[in-house]
Design a protein around this motif. Structure first.
Motif, short mmCIF file in Angstrom:
data_model
loop_
_atom_site.label_atom_id
_atom_site.label_comp_id
_atom_site.label_asym_id
_atom_site.label_seq_id
_atom_site.Cartn_x
_atom_site.Cartn_y
_atom_site.Cartn_z
N THR A 97 0.86 -1.18 0.00
CA THR A 97 0.00 0.00 0.00
C THR A 97 0.90 1.24 0.00
OG1 THR A 97 -1.80 -1.11 1.16
CG2 THR A 97 -1.69 1.29 1.37
N SER A 98 0.69 2.11 -0.96
CA SER A 98 1.58 3.27 -1.05
C SER A 98 1.10 4.42 -0.16
CB SER A 98 1.71 3.72 -2.50
OG SER A 98 0.48 4.14 -2.98
N ILE A 99 2.04 5.30 0.16
CA ILE A 99 1.72 6.48 0.96
C ILE A 99 1.85 7.71 0.07
CG2 ILE A 99 2.36 7.87 2.97
CD1 ILE A 99 3.24 5.31 4.35
N GLN A 152 14.95 13.24 5.61
CA GLN A 152 14.48 12.82 6.93
C GLN A 152 13.98 11.38 6.95
OE1 GLN A 152 11.80 15.95 8.78
NE2 GLN A 152 12.28 16.93 6.84
N GLY A 153 14.07 10.71 5.79
CA GLY A 153 13.66 9.31 5.74
C GLY A 153 12.16 9.11 5.67
N ALA A 154 11.45 10.13 5.20
CA ALA A 154 10.00 9.99 5.07
C ALA A 154 9.68 8.81 4.15
CB ALA A 154 9.40 11.27 4.52
N LYS A 155 8.63 8.07 4.49
CA LYS A 155 8.25 6.89 3.72
C LYS A 155 7.10 7.26 2.78
CE LYS A 155 11.03 4.00 5.86
NZ LYS A 155 12.22 3.50 5.13
N ILE A 156 7.43 8.09 1.80
CA ILE A 156 6.40 8.57 0.87
C ILE A 156 6.73 8.06 -0.52
CG2 ILE A 156 5.45 10.68 -0.17
CD1 ILE A 156 6.07 12.03 2.62
#
Lengths: 500, 500
Positions: free
Chosen positions: B294-296, B313-317
Motif C-alpha cells: 500500500t503506497s503512501i 528525513q527518511g519519510a516513507k512517501i
C-alpha cells in the motif's frame, strides 16, 4: 462562462476526486442529501489587513452554463480503474448526462472588502452537486480576489495618480492575463494594455510604443517625429532605448513640432534605470522647455513597495504602469481559499432535534479547523465606517427573530482563535448582512452589477476601513468573530470529535 | 488555438501599443519592411541552472488561427484619441481585416533544455506582423516554460517516485490551471487531478476523495468502507480528517475487507501535519498489518525543497501530490522572457553591403543589452552529453559553408558578459542546431510531436546535462556564448550606438 472567453464545456474543469466522490454518493444513495459548503480563506494575502472579494461574475457564468457535453460523458466512460475495468457504471454516466444544478447559492458581492474565515460563497443543495463545484469555484474566486486585492493595494499607494495594468506578456497563460486585467481594473487600475480585455470586459485600454519602434528607424528623433505624425492625439514617447535623458531631449523636440501643429506631447515613458533620479531630471528638462503638462509614465517591475519608495524619494511620476508584479501577484501568487462541508440536513438519524447536523474538519492547528453552520456575515458599522464582522449561523435564531434581528438583546462575538477576546454590540447597532442570494434552486436571482459599479464599490468599501487596517506593515487586525451561540456550538463539536 | 479551450478570436490578445505601432508602420509606409525578432529570457527561473522550453504547440495554434473577426475590427473602430476622434483611419481597419500572416518562424522544440539569451522563437517577416505577435508569444512561452521547468525540478528530486499535479483550485484562472496541467505533465509529472486537462490534452488523471467525503458519514470507518465498496479498484484513503494515525488504522480495517473481497488497498494519503513523522509511523502500521504494497501519498504545499528535505528525513512517501507551488511557480511566478528586434532587411539605404541592418537595444546593464542578428543556436555535444551552446548569426557564413559547417575551421564562442571567457571547438565536434522551421510564409511546416513524446524529450535532454547544472544550490553555469564574428558585430554596434 459569461466572460465569453471559453467555448468548450468547462463542466469537467474539476478535480477527478470530485467525480469519484460524486460516484460514491450516487452509488451509496446519498447523492441528494442536502449539504452546505462554505468557501473562505484563512489569511489575508500579502501580509495585508484586508482582501477584496472578486470572481462572482465568473462563478455565476460557470454555474449558469453547467452541463456535461456528450464529449465530456464519453471521456468519463473511457476512465478505468487499476483492473482495467470502467471506473464508472453506465447508469452513473446517464445520471450525469441528465444532471441539472438545483443549488441555492449565497455570496458576498464582488468589490466588498472581506476578511479571513468569512464565507465568500455558500452553496446549499444535494451534496453531489456541491462537491462538483468545489474546484471551479475555488479556482475562480481565489485568483480574482487575489489580483483585485493586489490592485487595491497599488491604488492605495498611487493615490490620485493614474494606474495602468501592463501585465499580459508575463501573465500565467491567456486567462491568467484576461482575468487579471478584469480583477486589476476592479481593484483600482484605470486601464489595461490588454486589447482583448478591453473588448470583452469594457475596460479602458492604453498604450504607446515599444523600443522596437525606435530601433526600427535610423535614429530616435526620426522615430519620435514619425510616431507623432501618425498618432498626434495620443503621443507618449518611450525615451530609454539608447540614453534616457538624451531621449527626453528628443521627445521635447518632437513636442515642439506637435505644438506648432496644434497638438500636445501627452507624456514620456521611463522603462529602466533609476526611476527616481531620471524622473526628477526629466521633469526639469520638460518644465524648462515649457512642457509642464506633459506627464511622466514609469514602468519596470513596479509594485506597491517600489512605488511607495519612489514617492518617498520625490520621484516626479504621474502615471504608474504595473505589469508582472500585479497580474501574477508576484509576492504571493495564490490565495489559499478552501471549500468546506459545514452542515448536512438532519434526515431523522440524529436526536438533536435540530434541522441540521453540523460538520467540521479538525486540525492540529486551530486556524485550520473549519467552522460549522449555515453561515452569514453581519458587518457592524457606524457613521465613521466598519466596526467588526460577526459570523453567525442562520439556521438557529437564539432568541432573535427569523431575520436575526436581536431586538432588545445585545450580541456578543468571540474571536475564533482566542475565546477570551470578545466584543459586544448593542441591539440597535447599524449593520449589513454581507451574503446575498445568487441562485435559488439553480436559477440565478442576482442582478449582476457592471464592472464599473463593482470597481466603484471597492473604492467606497476601502474608505470605510480604519487606516490601520490598510497599512502595509503590521496592519491592524480587523475584528472578525463568531456569534456567541455559533462559538459554543463549534466548541462542543470539537470536544465531541476529539473524544470520538 | 489548438488547445481547444478558446472559441473567441484571440487575435486581439495583445497590448494596445502593438496595434498603435502597427498603425504607425502602416501610416509611415514601413509595415512590410522585413524584420527579425528573437524571443529569449535573461535568467533561468528558481535560481536554477536550466530551463525547459514549452508552449510552442499553443504558439502554432495561435498563429494558425490568427485573423481579426468583425467584432474585433468593430471594437478597434470605437477607440478614440485624446481629441475624441477615432484612433485609427478606416483604411487601416480595412488593412487589418485583410491581414494574413506571412511570417517565417523558427523555434526550439518543446521539451528542449535551454539557457539564457538563446532565441526560443525567431520570427521573420513584415515588421507589422512581427509586432502584433510579441505579446501573445511571450504570454504563451513564458508561462509554459516556467511551469515545465518547475515540474522538471520536482521530477529531479522525486526520482522514480510518482509525481501528481493537483493545482487547479489555486491556479491563476481557468487557463492558469489548464496550461499548467499540460506543462507540468511535460516537465515530468505522471498525472493530473484536472479532468478537463485529461480530456483535452490526453494526460493521465488521478484522484481519490476529500475530507468532505469522510465528514459526510457518521464516522471515518463507515466513510472508508463505503468508498471501498463503491470504487474497489481505486482505493486511496485520505486519513487526516480527524486524527491521522487513527485514520491509518481505519484504513487498514478497510484494507482487510478489501482483501477478503479480492481487492487491494492502493494507498493512503496524508494531507497535513508532520509528513516525515506521520509517514514513518503510517508505514510501520501498514507493514505490521501486512500492507507493505500500500503506497503512501503525501500532499500539502509541497515543492522541490520540501520534498528533498522529507527524503533526507527518511519519510516513507511513494507518491507526491504537488499543487499550488507547482502550478503558480510560487517562488518565481513569472519568467521574464522578452522579444527584441534583431535585424531589419537592408533596403539599399545602408552602405554596409550586408543584406541586413543589425539592431539592438542598449542598456546600462550589460545583461539587458540585446544581441543582434538572425540567430541560431548550435549545441555541441559528445558521447557524455551536452558541452556548450553557441549562438551564431545565420545571415553570415564567416568562411563556413551555407549550412554553417565550418569545415576545417575551429569555432570560437565568447561569453556575452565577459569577453575574456572563450571556448574553442574543433571543426569536427558533433553538434545539433536547435531552432527548426515552424512556419514558412505563414504556413505551418512543423510536424507537431504529441505530448508524450515532448515529455520523453525532457527526460532524455536532462540526462545529457552535467549533474552540476541540475544542482539547486549554486548550480554550475552551462556555457553559452556568441560565435566570434557575432560577438565582434555586437561589440562594434554597441560602440557605434554609444557614440551616436
Amino acid at each position: 462562462m459569461t466572460n465569453k472567453l471559453y467555448d468548450t464545456s468547462l463542466s469537467l474543469l474539476t478535480d477527478l476526486y470530485q467525480v469519484t466522490m460524486a460516484y460514491g454518493y450516487w452509488k451509496s444513495g446519498t447523492s441528494e442529501k442536502e449539504a452546505v459548503f462554505n468557501l473562505y480563506f484563512r489569511k489575508n494575502p500579502f501580509a495585508g489587513g484586508f482582501t477584496v472579494a472578486c470572481g462572482l461574475t465568473n462563478v455565476i457564468g460557470y454555474i449558469d452554463n453547467f452541463g456535461l457535453s456528450k464529449k465530456d460523458l464519453r471521456y468519463l466512460e473511457t476512465l478505468t480503474g487499476s483492473d482495467g475495468q470502467p471506473m464508472f457504471e453506465a447508469a452513473f454516466i446517464e445520471y450525469l448526462a441528465n444532471l441539472k444544478l438545483t443549488l441555492d447559492v449565497e455570496a458576498i458581492p464582488e468589490g466588498t472588502v472581506v476578511f479571513p474565515n468569512e464565507p465568500l460563497v455558500r452553496v446549499k443543495g444535494p451534496i453531489l452537486q456541491c462537491q462538483l463545484l468545489e474546484t471551479p469555484l475555488l479556482n475562480l474566486i481565489n485568483f480574482e480576489s487575489l489580483i483585485a486585492t493586489k490592485a487595491a493595494r497599488l491604488r492605495l499607494v498611487a493615490g490620485n495618480d493614474t494606474l495602468l495594468e501592463f501585465g499580459l506578456r508575463r501573465a500565467q497563460g491567456v486567462d491568467g492575463g484576461m482575468t487579471a486585467s478584469r480583477a486589476a481594473y476592479i481593484g483600482g487600475c484605470d486601464a489595461t494594455s490588454n486589447v482583448l480585455a478591453g473588448k470583452l470586459y469594457d475596460i479602458p485600454i492604453r498604450g504607446t510604443h515599444a523600443h522596437s519602434w525606435v530601433m526600427s528607424f535610423e535614429n530616435e528623433q526620426t522615430a519620435f517625429n514619425t510616431y507623432a505624425d501618425v498618432l498626434p492625439n495620443n503621443v507618449t514617447l518611450l525615451v530609454d532605448t539608447y540614453d534616457t535623458l538624451q531621449g527626453v531631449r528628443h521627445a521635447i523636440e518632437t513636442g515642439k513640432r506637435l505644438r506648432e501643429q496644434g497638438h500636445k506631447l501627452s507624456g514620456i515613458r521611463l522603462d529602466s534605470g533609476d526611476l527616481a533620479y531620471l524622473s526628477i531630471e526629466a521633469r526639469k528638462l520638460l518644465d524648462e522647455a515649457g512642457f509642464d503638462d506633459t506627464s511622466i509614465v514609469a514602468s519596470n517591475d513596479l509594485d506597491e513597495t517600489i512605488i511607495n519608495s519612489l514617492k518617498q524619494q520625490g520621484a516626479k511620476i504621474d502615471v504608474w504602469g504595473v505589469g508582472t508584479k500585479l497580474v501574477t501577484a508576484y509576492d504571493q501568487p495564490a490565495l489559499g481559499g478552501v471549500y468546506k462541508l459545514a452542515a448536512l440536513r438532519n434526515d431523522g438519524g440524529n436526536t438533536s432535534g435540530l434541522a441540521w447536523d453540523y460538520k467540521m474538519k479538525l486540525s492540529e492547528q486551530a486556524v485550520k479547523t473549519s467552522t460549522p453552520g449555515i453561515q452569514q456575515v453581519r458587518r457592524f458599522r457606524d457613521e465613521r465606517g466598519f466596526l467588526a464582522d460577526m459570523i453567525y449561523d442562520q439556521s438557529q435564531t437564539h432568541g432573535a427573530d427569523e431575520n436575526h434581528n436581536y431586538g432588545s438583546i445585545d450580541v456578543t462575538m468571540i474571536d475564533p482563535l482566542d475565546f477570551t477576546k470578545r466584543r459586544r454590540f448593542a441591539a440597535d447597532q447599524d449593520y449589513e448582512d454581507l451574503l446575498v442570494p445568487v441562485f435559488r434552486n439553480g436559477e440565478c436571482v442576482y442582478d449582476k452589477p457592471n464592472i464599473h459599479d463593482i470597481r466603484a464599490r471597492v473604492h467606497t468599501q476601502l474608505a470605510q476601513l480604519h487606516p490601520g487596517v490598510k497599512r502595509f506593515v503590521n496592519p491592524h487586525s480587523y475584528p472578525v468573530g463568531l456569534e456567541r451561540s455559533l462559538h459554543e456550538l463549534k466548541t462542543e463539536l470539537i470536544l465531541k470529535l476529539r473524544e470520538g
